[in-house]
Structures are given as structure tokens and as C-alpha cells.
Design a protein around this motif. Sequence first.
Motif, mmCIF file in Angstrom:
data_model
loop_
_atom_site.group_PDB
_atom_site.id
_atom_site.type_symbol
_atom_site.label_atom_id
_atom_site.label_comp_id
_atom_site.label_asym_id
_atom_site.label_seq_id
_atom_site.Cartn_x
_atom_site.Cartn_y
_atom_site.Cartn_z
ATOM 1 N N ALA A 2 0.831 -1.196 0.000
ATOM 2 C CA ALA A 2 0.000 0.000 0.000
ATOM 3 C C ALA A 2 0.865 1.246 0.000
ATOM 4 N N SER A 3 0.404 2.259 -0.703
ATOM 5 C CA SER A 3 1.119 3.527 -0.730
ATOM 6 C C SER A 3 0.957 4.245 0.602
ATOM 7 N N PHE A 4 1.752 5.286 0.797
ATOM 8 C CA PHE A 4 1.648 6.083 2.023
ATOM 9 C C PHE A 4 0.244 6.650 2.185
ATOM 10 N N ILE A 5 -0.333 7.130 1.080
ATOM 11 C CA ILE A 5 -1.675 7.711 1.138
ATOM 12 C C ILE A 5 -2.705 6.650 1.524
ATOM 13 N N GLU A 6 -2.572 5.458 0.945
ATOM 14 C CA GLU A 6 -3.502 4.372 1.281
ATOM 15 C C GLU A 6 -3.359 3.966 2.744
ATOM 16 N N GLN A 7 -2.114 3.887 3.227
ATOM 17 C CA GLN A 7 -1.898 3.544 4.634
ATOM 18 C C GLN A 7 -2.500 4.599 5.552
ATOM 19 N N ALA A 8 -2.320 5.875 5.179
ATOM 20 C CA ALA A 8 -2.879 6.968 5.978
ATOM 21 C C ALA A 8 -4.398 6.905 6.004
ATOM 22 N N ARG A 9 -5.006 6.579 4.877
ATOM 23 C CA ARG A 9 -6.465 6.473 4.818
ATOM 24 C C ARG A 9 -6.960 5.316 5.690
ATOM 25 N N ARG A 10 -6.266 4.191 5.623
ATOM 26 C CA ARG A 10 -6.642 3.047 6.473
ATOM 27 C C ARG A 10 -6.564 3.436 7.955
ATOM 28 N N GLN A 11 -5.501 4.149 8.315
ATOM 29 C CA GLN A 11 -5.362 4.572 9.710
ATOM 30 C C GLN A 11 -6.468 5.547 10.102
ATOM 31 N N GLN A 12 -6.879 6.393 9.168
ATOM 32 C CA GLN A 12 -7.983 7.314 9.427
ATOM 33 C C GLN A 12 -9.273 6.547 9.704
#
Length: 197
Positions: A2-12
Motif C-alpha cells: 500500500a502507498s503512504f496515502i492508502e496507509q494513511a487512509r486506512r489509519q484514518q
Amino acid sequence: MASFIEQARRQQIIAAAIWVLAHEGYASASLARIARQAGISKSVISYHFANKNEMFKAVFDHVVNAAGAYMTPFLKQAGDPACQIAAYIRHHMAYMAEHRDELLAIGMIAINHTDADFQATLARSTAEEREILTSLIEAGQAAGQLRAFDASILAAVIAKAIESALDEWAWRLQLDLTAYADELIALFERGMRKDEP
């Protein structure tokens, strides 16, 4: 990967799920409600998680992994096995005090979420916790610190005592978790050591 943006969205999404579970309860934790808390559409959750089961497992894994990362340095610094057992209890309580929502959230999931795959994950996590405590107790017995007894039984008792603190704290916010940890450590040390410390 997963990209950084995808990881950040999952964490959100995970953070929103934790908030809803902790503050509104399991029954309110629909994908629509979690999406609203996160400020996103329900379809965004569906993009990152196949279903509610997968999302709840991600919440559980997130909290368990974070707790493990928090506890590990304290266990390494504690020294001998008896001190490591005390550190295990003390810093479990400290993590609770600093991460109330996270612990309440996974408690809600553990009690209410009946999905078979999740229950298997919960069982593995519980077994791993007991194995850590059992190995610490056995090391203490081998070092001559602790008396002879069934290490697996005491490991289960310690784990349940820690769990009971969360149950009590969920209903009694004024509970002093530091004092609770002190009393548990004193109780178990007197019961397990060959000589009273």
C-alpha cells in the motif's frame, strides 16, 4: 504494498472506528457511521476493507500491535523474570490509562463480534499473551526466584486480572490504575516468590 496515502487512509478509518466503538458502542459501529465520523463516504471504507469483519480485525490488530510496541522496551529494561512480570502488569495498566478509547474499542469487538475468523484471531492473541506470561514465570522458576507451581495457571490468572481492571475502569472512571497495578504486583509477588520480597 500500500502507498503512504492508502496507509494513511486506512489509519484514518481505524481511528474513526475506534472512536465510534468506544463512545457509541458496538451497535452503532456501522460502516456508514464510521464513514461519517471519518468524514469520508462509505465507499471509501469498502475500497480499503473488503467488509466489516476485515475492518474490525484491522482495528484489533492495530491496538494489539501498538500495545506490544509500547510494552516491549519496558520488559527488556526490567531485568530478571520477576521484575519483567511486574513490568508486564504495570505497563499494561499504563497503556490502558493512555489509550482508553483503543482498549474500550477492542473490548467492544471482543465481546460482541461473533465472526468466526475474528474469534480465531482473538483466541490466538489470547494464547500468545498467556505464552509470554508462562515463559516469564517458567524463567523465574528456573532462576530460583519463584516457587514451583503450574506456570500456565498463574499466567491465565494474571491475564484475567489485567482484563478485569479494564472492565472495572470502563464503568468507574476514577479508578486509579497505578494503584491497581501496585496491588496486583504485590499480590502476585507474594503468591509466586519463594521468599516474600
